[in-house]
Structures are given as C-alpha cells and as structure tokens.
Design a protein around this motif. Structure first.
Motif, PDB file in Angstrom:
ATOM      1  N   GLN A   1       0.831  -1.204   0.000  1.00 39.32           N
ATOM      2  CA  GLN A   1       0.000   0.000   0.000  1.00 39.32           C
ATOM      3  C   GLN A   1       0.869   1.259   0.000  1.00 39.32           C
ATOM      4  N   LEU A   2       2.067   1.087   0.524  1.00 34.54           N
ATOM      5  CA  LEU A   2       3.003   2.199   0.568  1.00 34.54           C
ATOM      6  C   LEU A   2       3.667   2.336  -0.798  1.00 34.54           C
ATOM      7  N   GLY A   3       3.887   3.566  -1.194  1.00 35.59           N
ATOM      8  CA  GLY A   3       4.724   3.739  -2.382  1.00 35.59           C
ATOM      9  C   GLY A   3       6.167   3.492  -2.003  1.00 35.59           C
ATOM     10  N   LEU A   4       6.996   3.350  -3.018  1.00 37.80           N
ATOM     11  CA  LEU A   4       8.406   3.132  -2.746  1.00 37.80           C
ATOM     12  C   LEU A   4       9.006   4.326  -2.004  1.00 37.80           C
ATOM     13  N   ALA A   5       8.560   5.512  -2.387  1.00 38.76           N
ATOM     14  CA  ALA A   5       9.091   6.738  -1.773  1.00 38.76           C
ATOM     15  C   ALA A   5       8.743   6.770  -0.284  1.00 38.76           C
ATOM     16  N   ASP A   6       7.469   6.414   0.027  1.00 37.52           N
ATOM     17  CA  ASP A   6       7.041   6.423   1.424  1.00 37.52           C
ATOM     18  C   ASP A   6       7.808   5.392   2.218  1.00 37.52           C
ATOM     19  N   TYR A   7       7.961   4.221   1.599  1.00 38.51           N
ATOM     20  CA  TYR A   7       8.692   3.155   2.260  1.00 38.51           C
ATOM     21  C   TYR A   7      10.096   3.634   2.605  1.00 38.51           C
ATOM     22  N   TRP A   8      10.730   4.268   1.628  1.00 39.81           N
ATOM     23  CA  TRP A   8      12.090   4.732   1.833  1.00 39.81           C
ATOM     24  C   TRP A   8      12.154   5.801   2.922  1.00 39.81           C
ATOM     25  N   ARG A   9      11.134   6.668   2.926  1.00 37.27           N
ATOM     26  CA  ARG A   9      11.114   7.736   3.926  1.00 37.27           C
ATOM     27  C   ARG A   9      11.028   7.139   5.342  1.00 37.27           C
ATOM     28  N   ILE A  10      10.185   6.126   5.499  1.00 37.08           N
ATOM     29  CA  ILE A  10      10.033   5.513   6.820  1.00 37.08           C
ATOM     30  C   ILE A  10      11.320   4.800   7.240  1.00 37.08           C
ATOM     31  N   ILE A  11      11.862   4.033   6.306  1.00 38.77           N
ATOM     32  CA  ILE A  11      13.024   3.226   6.627  1.00 38.77           C
ATOM     33  C   ILE A  11      14.264   4.081   6.856  1.00 38.77           C
ATOM     34  N   SER A  12      14.351   5.202   6.141  1.00 43.84           N
ATOM     35  CA  SER A  12      15.570   5.994   6.263  1.00 43.84           C
ATOM     36  C   SER A  12      15.430   7.110   7.295  1.00 43.84           C
ATOM     37  N   SER A  13      14.300   7.150   8.018  1.00 43.73           N
ATOM     38  CA  SER A  13      14.197   8.165   9.066  1.00 43.73           C
ATOM     39  C   SER A  13      15.211   7.840  10.158  1.00 43.73           C
ATOM     40  N   GLU A  14      15.696   8.900  10.806  1.00 40.81           N
ATOM     41  CA  GLU A  14      16.808   8.693  11.741  1.00 40.81           C
ATOM     42  C   GLU A  14      16.463   7.738  12.875  1.00 40.81           C
ATOM     43  N   ARG A  15      15.208   7.839  13.314  1.00 38.49           N
ATOM     44  CA  ARG A  15      14.792   6.995  14.439  1.00 38.49           C
ATOM     45  C   ARG A  15      14.827   5.527  14.024  1.00 38.49           C
ATOM     46  N   THR A  16      14.289   5.238  12.833  1.00 41.02           N
ATOM     47  CA  THR A  16      14.273   3.860  12.350  1.00 41.02           C
ATOM     48  C   THR A  16      15.692   3.347  12.153  1.00 41.02           C
TER      49      THR A  16
ATOM     50  N   PHE B   1       3.554  15.123  18.142  1.00 41.64           N
ATOM     51  CA  PHE B   1       3.794  13.698  18.322  1.00 41.64           C
ATOM     52  C   PHE B   1       3.829  12.897  17.034  1.00 41.64           C
ATOM     53  N   ALA B   2       3.306  13.485  15.955  1.00 41.84           N
ATOM     54  CA  ALA B   2       3.307  12.729  14.705  1.00 41.84           C
ATOM     55  C   ALA B   2       4.743  12.499  14.255  1.00 41.84           C
ATOM     56  N   GLU B   3       4.917  11.560  13.336  1.00 42.09           N
ATOM     57  CA  GLU B   3       6.255  11.268  12.845  1.00 42.09           C
ATOM     58  C   GLU B   3       6.854  12.512  12.221  1.00 42.09           C
ATOM     59  N   GLY B   4       8.068  12.849  12.605  1.00 47.76           N
ATOM     60  CA  GLY B   4       8.724  14.047  12.095  1.00 47.76           C
ATOM     61  C   GLY B   4       8.291  15.317  12.805  1.00 47.76           C
ATOM     62  N   GLY B   5       7.410  15.194  13.837  1.00 44.72           N
ATOM     63  CA  GLY B   5       6.942  16.346  14.591  1.00 44.72           C
ATOM     64  C   GLY B   5       8.016  16.879  15.530  1.00 44.72           C
ATOM     65  N   VAL B   6       7.586  17.863  16.353  1.00 47.60           N
ATOM     66  CA  VAL B   6       8.553  18.526  17.238  1.00 47.60           C
ATOM     67  C   VAL B   6       9.276  17.516  18.131  1.00 47.60           C
ATOM     68  N   LEU B   7       8.540  16.535  18.621  1.00 50.41           N
ATOM     69  CA  LEU B   7       9.160  15.548  19.503  1.00 50.41           C
ATOM     70  C   LEU B   7      10.313  14.824  18.805  1.00 50.41           C
ATOM     71  N   ASP B   8      10.066  14.390  17.582  1.00 47.89           N
ATOM     72  CA  ASP B   8      11.125  13.719  16.827  1.00 47.89           C
ATOM     73  C   ASP B   8      12.284  14.667  16.571  1.00 47.89           C
ATOM     74  N   GLN B   9      11.954  15.934  16.284  1.00 53.76           N
ATOM     75  CA  GLN B   9      13.015  16.897  15.977  1.00 53.76           C
ATOM     76  C   GLN B   9      13.919  17.151  17.179  1.00 53.76           C
ATOM     77  N   VAL B  10      13.304  17.373  18.343  1.00 48.72           N
ATOM     78  CA  VAL B  10      14.157  17.674  19.500  1.00 48.72           C
ATOM     79  C   VAL B  10      14.952  16.440  19.929  1.00 48.72           C
ATOM     80  N   PHE B  11      14.408  15.274  19.656  1.00 48.83           N
ATOM     81  CA  PHE B  11      15.146  14.066  19.978  1.00 48.83           C
ATOM     82  C   PHE B  11      16.395  13.946  19.113  1.00 48.83           C
ATOM     83  N   THR B  12      16.187  14.170  17.822  1.00 52.36           N
ATOM     84  CA  THR B  12      17.298  14.063  16.887  1.00 52.36           C
ATOM     85  C   THR B  12      18.383  15.060  17.236  1.00 52.36           C
ATOM     86  N   GLY B  13      17.928  16.203  17.788  1.00 50.91           N
ATOM     87  CA  GLY B  13      18.882  17.255  18.121  1.00 50.91           C
ATOM     88  C   GLY B  13      19.902  16.847  19.166  1.00 50.91           C
TER      89      GLY B  13
END
Lengths: 288, 292, 336
Positions: free
Chosen positions: B54-69, C323-335
């Motif tokens: 259901q995810l596009g490739l771009a969305d998939y990449w965005r989720i996977i490459s986010s710093e937290r992930t 709280f959403a993904e990429g929101g302020v919470l995520d930003q300050v954490f990354t900082g």
C-alpha cells in the motif's frame, strides 16, 4: 573399575608432564564452559526462585492462588491442549506428504513450513491482526457473521499454532527420510489399509520423534509472549496467558507475584528439559 | 471424512503427478498440509506484504531511512551481531567440551543448554533484570567495577545472548560428534600442537555448521522482543530495538510504518539465513573437495 | 484416524467458538481502560455491581482490560469487544469516533464535564527529603537531574508531561517557540529510562531506583506514596500544570450489538455519583462533586491548570505538531 589398574603405570616423566598439561587444558576448558553456563543460564533461574520466595512461602502460595493467576494457568494449559493435537496432525500430514511424494511446489512447501521460525513473534502477531482483525480482509468478512477471531482464545490459539507449527515436522521429516518406506510398502502389499499401515508400521517408528517434537512445541506454546501479547485483548482473568500475567503483575507493583507466576513457567521449562534429555538418552537414534 | 478425498487437491494436482503413488493418503495429507499452511502461515504473511505494498516506494524509503528507524536498526543489528559473535565462540566451546570430555555434571550442562528455548522470554526478561539491575546480584558486582548492564546497550546484548545460546551449541555438536579421530591423530603424530590440530583439522570441518548456527542465532536475536524490552532502557536512538519501534508505530495507528519496519527486519533475517545457507553449502563442497 | 481427526478439530472449534450475542440481559460488560487505573476500577466495580443488583435485580460481571490507552483504542478498532472505554486521552476516544463510528460523534457532550468524571495533572515524585531540591519544571532541565517518565509516543501519561513542560516553557519565554523546543529537548535528554507505559516508568523509579524525579499523574504519585511509604517519597506539584481529563464513553457499536447499552450507560453515570466520586477521590484523582471535593480538599494543593485547547489549539493539533512522525518531539530528539 579394574580396567585402569590393569594397565601398567606410566613412569616416564616427560609423558607424565605431557599428561598433566593435557589434564590442565581440559580442566580449564571445562571450567570456562561451566562458568559460562552458570552465569548466563543457571543464574537467572535461581534468581527467579530466590525473588519469588524472598517474602516467605506463605506470600508465595497466596500469590500463586489468586483467581487471576489461576485463570492464567488454566488458559495457558487449555491453549496448549488445543494446539497440541492440531500440531501433531499437521506435522504428521506435512511430513508424510513431503517424504513420500514428489509434487510441484514440494521444495517451496519445505521452505514455507520452516518460515515461522525466522519471523519475529511481534511481526507474526501483527500479520494476524492485519488479516484476521476486524479491519482485516478475512476478519471484516467474519465480523459480518459475528465471528471474532482476535482478542480471545481463538486468536491466542492461532498465533500459538503459527509460532510452533514447524517443530513436529522438523523432527519427523529427517527421520522418515532415513527410514524409507520399504516396510510400509510391504505392509500395503500384504493387504493392509493405509490407516493400518500408518498405525502399525509408521507410528511405532516415529513415536519418539513425534513425542520429542510435541514436547518442544508445547514448551513454546506455553511460553509464547510477543505474538500473544499483540492479539490478546489484555482482559484480566479472561485472555491473560501466564507469560502475559507475569508482565501484568510486574507492572502492577507486584514483583513478587510476577516472580511467583514465573516459577510455574520455569518448572514447566525444567520438566520439558528433563523429558527431552530422557528421550534423548533412551532413544538416541529414534529422533533427528 | 470422505469429502476430503474428493476435495480439490486431488483433481487439481493429479495432472501433475508423474506416477501412481504406492503410498496412500496423498490427497489427505497434502490437503491438510496446504489448508494449514495457507490459513496459518501464508495468509497472515500476505497481510504484511499487502500492507507494505500500500506504501509507495518513496514512502517506504522515507520511513526506513528516518533517523529513528535507522538508529533502531543500528542498535538491533549491532547488539545482535555482538551477541551472535559471543555465542558462536562460547557455543563452540560448550559443544567441544560436551562432546570431547566426560566430567561430573555433564548431563546437567547438556540439558541446561536448551533452557533458553524452554524458558518463556518474558520470564527470562524479568530474571535478567532482577539479576543485573542496580540491586541485583550481578548488578551490584558489576557496578562496583563501574559497569552498567541493565537499561543499556549491553543489556540488549545480554538478553539476545541468553535467548540464542542453544543455536550455537546445537548446530555444531552433532558435527563434532561425527568427526573421525584419524586425521587428528595423524596430525598429532606429526607433532602438531593442540591448538594447531583444532585450527587446521577440527575447525574447518565444523565451519559450515558453525555458520548455520551463527546465522540462526543472529536471525533469532533480530526478532527477539520479550526478553529485551524488560532490560533495555527503551530510549529512542540509544536503546530502542526495531521490534519495539514496530510496537510503537502500531500504537500510533501507523500500520504502514509498522509493516515497513517489520518487513525490512524480516527481509534482513531471511537474507542472512539464505546467505548463510549458500556459504554453508560452499564450505561443505570445498571441504569435500579438499579432503578427497 | 479420520474420526479422531474430526473429533479433534470439532473439539477445537467448540472450545473456541466465539460467544455471539446472547439473551437480552447481558451477564458481563468489558471496561477497556488505561494502564494505571487497575486498582481504581477494581474498587469501583463491586460497588457498582451491588448498586445494579439493587436497582434491577440483575447480576453483572465487569471485566477489565488495561494497557496503554492508544493500544487499547487500536485493539477496539481491530475487534476487541469493549462496551465502555475509560481512557486518559481525549484523542484516543476521538479516534474511536472518527474511525468506524465506535463512539458517538457527540461523546464529549453526552456526559458532564466533557465526559470526564475526574481529572488529574502531571506532578513530580521525588525521593525522601527531596535531595535535588526539585520545585518546578525549571529544575528538571538541570544537568544533575535524571528523570523518569514513559515514552510520549506510546503513553498518554507522558504526552501530558511533555505538553505541560512545553506550555511552561512557552509561558516563561513569552511564547517563544524556539526556546520552548530547546527546553523540552533538554528535558528529554535528562530522561534516564523510557518505558512504554506509566506503570513501567513507576517500576523503574521505585523498584529499580532509577532517576531523581518521576513525572506522572498526581493520582499515581500519591498512590505510589501510599504503596511504598509516605516517608520515602514526596510529592512536588509544579507552579503550573496541564489539566489531564480522563474521558469515558460508551462504545455504542459494540454495546448495541451485545444489548448492553443500558447497563453500560448506567456504569458511566455511576462514575459521577457521590459514592463513586468518593472512591475516585480516595485514589487521589481530582473530582468535580462539591461535597467530595470539600472533604478531600487538603489532599489537593491549589495549582494553576491550563487546558491543552488554550495553549495548543486542540488535541488534534497538538498531536500533529508534536507527536506525529517528524513532529517537534522527533526533531528535538534528533537534536541530541
């Protein structure tokens, strides 16, 4: 015990030194292995019991006999009782099919039946929610019939089946492959029905492997946490299996209760190990 | 049960059957197996991939490459790798000792190796916490030397190690048992030292199963959840494992993200298993070529 | 073999056959609730059972399910058959109204006080004698202070903490968003352990003795003191905090199907009765009932409470920005 004394004693000092050195090496290796096992594996088990009985036996037995914990024990046993026969039937069926026939997709089937072992329990739980949950493809259709698959015993049984279904087949397939099908064919030629052949020829050959796989699967069903925690509705005294109850009590400020419940699971684990090594010692070549 | 005999599998598959089977029960056993495999294994798994698609490739990449992930992958993979390394070495040692030596308590040690399989992971989790937190037996000992295990990356390693010990031992053990002593004896007669014998004679033969054991342990560690969450500090970017992040995404109603992370972890595990399989069969072939 | 197989499969299905809607008088209802309300509802339920028996002559069993309230909302959408929800997050009830119509759109108007029978606020729990001298939010960002509160991503409890700190920083800095971000960033970097739920955080702080300050609902703060010794821990109420409402609602989609609307509604109404409010207050939640309020006045120090709506616009907005993904919470954490 007379055998060693019959050999002449070694007197050559060089040989003696060599032997001593060998014995030292041996001792060091054994001690390191034992230490590792004690530290990594035995100590946690001891810690569970120490913590559970820390406040005395009375507190322990009071904790074990609370209705919720008793219900959790019952639910866990019930789940195991339902899962076990299904696992046995499936395990025998799939082994029989894979060993005795060649059909298209056989290799794929062999890979697929091993798949659940390499899937994280959490991911397994998620998969079930996505399909069998009320918003899932199958789940929403069943919901129209008022049939609910997740967040009840049914859901717990389903994910338990998923995480344990490879155990029996994995024991049976290699054994059945080695022992071949000559005896079965002979029985069939002599006029035995398929069921008679299975019952009197195959089953005696595989019974220990079957039991062995069943024991391992059973231990896993009883202990499963991750997958069950996703699909159990966390309803106290209703859909809490024992491992979930352990976590619940732990989070309920009742660490002693949690460790008390954990001792039940630990005892089951130890029984499993004893059964396993007994079968292995008595029938070393009758399972894979 | 007669309806099962007339069930689709036979008619569907019979054209493919090359010869009449001697053994009875083809449609019954295969039918049962396929039904089970579809309902219990394939259908749920397809749910995951359907959700991912259901995810596009771009969305998939965005989720996977986010710093937290990425951070959670880094934590999970590094801890799993370390635990695997440790287990492979000690697993080999344990297997060696169990196969080659007789000593009091050997049966017990042998049984103990399977404990992590038999013990529920949640129980292992709270037991490890009880041992290694500040007031635990090990915790007090280790904090005296300034080591913190509970709620750090080391705690994750420890939990993963515990749950995957048996893989390292059990895959190597049968191979060690089946080794014939002649090569080793010959080497010894020629003056090889113990270490050399191990390095050049024993280890190459054990190597294929060693890889299998390590890859199984690694795959298991990647997915471990129950034991880890109790002892990891669960700090994003530091001690947050991928499985926990999947849970977190689920609780944010973010199914696509949860599926994307789950699918990626699954693919990594499968990749490692397949790679190990190939490496193992290569090593085996090499071994046979070398020995012939 | 076939007979046994049939019997086994049959038995399995019999055992697991889901209970479908039965006769008119329901025998049990399921209250799906947040993580740290276990003891509270365990105390209320027997009283309600007696009240209901008295009123209608029927026996009713009340089942409880507790976990993080977002997780619970998700479970209900996936098919967990809850008759009522008692959450600690407006958002988690709203999602049930927005997706699939489990809860009526007007749920906040259906019951008094925005459908919240009680409320609380994030407060601090410190160790005996307050060794670090914690008085207000500003003390929490000092380098020598270690904090414990759950992960704002998974815990409603922690979301209140985060927003309260943010609101405090905004007020201190004349509404400067950048300064407020910096403040919560420092706050988060002081966290020693991030559990997924309120209870996990409590365990970390109390049992594992991690951190100097536990930030959680005032009610929980007091419950911990009652459980672990009034002398060993102290409550610190900051100068300002956030109003934390505990919304309740009827899951009409399920209750209508199960025929439990009447008893479920009665249960929710009962939460506003003096009897229930007294129990609720005895668990250190703040209530609206005047008599009970007066009786427990000394337990609840005066504090200035701000509403999420006043500072952040709405829960929905706060959620999206922070709280959403990429929101302020995520930003300050990354900082960090």
């Amino acid at each position: 015990m007379t055998a060693p004394s019959s050999t002449p004693p070694i007197t050559n000092p060089q040989v003696l030194a060599l032997l001593r050195q060998k014995a030292r090496k041996r001792a060091v290796l054994i001690v390191v292995a034992l230490l590792f096992a004690a530290l990594v594996m035995a100590l946690p088990v001891i810690a569970i019991f120490a913590r559970a009985f820390q406040e005395g036996f009375e507190v322990y037995s009071a904790n074990i006999t609370t209705p919720d914990t008793l219900h959790a024990i019952w639910l866990t046993v019930l789940t195991a009782l339902i899962v076990l026969p299904i696992n046995l039937i499936y395990g025998i069926a799939v082994s029989w099919a894979i060993v005795h026939y060649r059909f298209p997709g056989r290799r794929a089937l062999q890979i697929i039946i091993e798949l659940p072992f390499s899937i994280s329990p959490i991911v397994a739980g998620l998969c079930y929610l996505l399909i069998y949950g009320a918003t899932g493809v199958v789940g929403s259709w069943l919901d129209g019939w008022d049939i609910q698959l997740m967040f009840n015993l049914f859901g717990i049984v389903l994910v338990s089946l998923f995480v344990t279904c490879p155990f029996v087949a994995r024991e049976l397939i290699p054994l059945m492959e080695i022992s071949g099908q000559d005896q079965e064919e002979a029985a069939l030629t002599l006029g035995a029905t398929g069921w008679q052949t299975f019952r009197h020829v195959t089953l005696p050959k595989i019974k220990w492997a079957l039991l062995y796989g069943a024991i391992l699967a059973n231990a896993r069903v009883i202990g499963e946490f991750g997958a069950v925690s996703v699909v159990s509705g966390n309803i106290r005294g209703e859909t809490m299996t024992l491992p979930l109850q352990v976590q619940l009590l732990y989070n309920d400020y009742n660490a002693t209760g949690a460790f008390a419940a954990a001792t039940v699971l630990t005892v089951i684990a130890v029984i499993t190990l004893v059964l396993r090594s007994t079968i292995e010692a008595r029938h070393p070549h009758e399972h894979a | 049960m007669t309806h099962l005999d007339a069930a689709p599998p036979r008619t569907f598959l019979s054209p493919f059957r090359l010869k009449r089977h001697v053994m009875p029960g083809f449609s019954l056993t295969l039918g049962t197996s396929l039904l089970f495999v579809c309902l219990i294994i394939l259908l749920p798994l397809s749910g995951l991939f359907w959700q991912m698609s259901q995810l596009g490739l771009a969305d998939y990449w965005r989720i996977i490459s986010s710093e937290r992930t990425l951070a959670s992958f880094r934590v999970t993979i590094s801890a799993a790798a370390f635990a695997t390394l440790f287990n492979a070495v000690f697993g080999l040692l344990l297997a060696y000792v169990l196969v080659r030596y007789k000593f009091p308590g050997k049966r017990l040690l042998d049984a103990l190796v399977d404990l992590p399989f038999a013990l529920p992971t949640a129980v292992a989790g709270i037991a490890l916490v009880a041992l290694y937190d500040k007031n635990g037996w090990m915790g007090t000992l280790l904090s005296a030397v300034g080591l913190k295990v509970a709620y750090t990356w080391w705690g994750i390693v420890l939990a993963m190690m515990f749950t995957s010990v048996p893989f390292g031992v059990r895959t190597v053990q049968p191979v060690l048992e089946s080794l014939k002593p002649d090569a080793e004896e010959a080497a010894r007669t020629l003056g090889a030292r113990d270490w050399q014998v191990f390095r050049h004679i024993v280890f190459p033969q054990v190597w294929p199963s060693f890889i299998t054991g390590a890859s199984l342990a690694f795959a298991r560690s990647l997915g471990e959840f129950g034991a880890v969450i109790f002892i990891a500090g669960n700090m994003p970017f530091k001690t947050e494992i991928a499985s926990l992040l999947i849970m977190i995404r689920l609780e944010e109603y973010d199914y696509p993200a949860a599926s994307a992370i789950a699918g990626t972890i699954l693919l990594i595990a499968l990749f490692v298993l397949v790679a190990a399989n190939i490496a193992q069969s290569r090593a085996t072939r090499h071994l046979h070529k070398g020995s012939s | 073999m076939r007979k046994t197989l049939l019997a086994a499969v049959g038995a399995a299905f019999l055992f697991t056959a889901p209970a479908s809607a039965s006769d008119n008088a329901p025998k049990e209802i399921l209250n799906v609730s947040y993580d740290i309300a276990r003891e509270l509802y365990a105390a209320i339920n027997p009283k309600f059972q007696a009240y209901w028996k008295d009123k209608t002559g029927q026996d009713i069993d009340i089942k409880q399910s507790h976990a993080g309230s977002s997780k619970q909302a998700r479970a209900i959408m996936q098919g967990l058959k809850a008759d009522i929800v008692t959450f600690n997050q407006v958002l988690d009830v709203q999602v049930l109204a927005d997706r699939g119509g489990f809860v009526s759109k007007s749920w906040q108007q259906d019951l008094p006080n925005n459908a919240s029978p009680y409320f609380s606020l994030p407060a601090f729990l410190v160790r005996e004698g307050n060794p670090k001298g914690i008085k207000d939010w500003s003390d929490l960002v000092r380098d020598d202070v270690k904090l414990v509160f759950p992960n704002p991503k998974t815990s409603g409890n922690a979301r209140y903490t985060y927003l309260a700190a943010y609101a405090y920083a905004l007020e201190q800095n004349g509404g400067d968003d950048a300064k407020a971000r910096e403040f919560v960033g420092k706050l988060l970097s002081n966290v020693a352990v991030f559990d997924t739920g309120g209870r996990g955080a409590t365990t970390s702080f109390v049992e594992r003795e991690i951190g100097d300050v536990l930030i959680t609902f005032e009610a929980e703060v007091e419950n911990i003191r009652a459980k672990y010794g009034e002398d060993e821990y102290q409550r610190v109420v900051p100068s300002i905090s956030l109003l934390a409402e505990f919304p309740v609602a009827l899951v009409k989609k399920v209750a209508e199907k199960r025929g439990s609307v009447d008893v479920s509604k009665a249960y929710l109404d009962y939460l506003y009765s003096e009897e229930a409010q007294e129990i609720i207050a005895s668990f250190n939640n703040r209530v609206h009932n005047e008599t009970v309020k007066a009786k427990y006045a000394e337990n609840f120090p005066e504090v200035r409470l701000i509403r999420v709506e006043d500072v952040f616009g709405s829960w929905d907005k706060a959620n999206k920005t922070h709280f959403a993904e990429g929101g302020v919470l995520d930003q300050v954490f990354t900082g960090n």
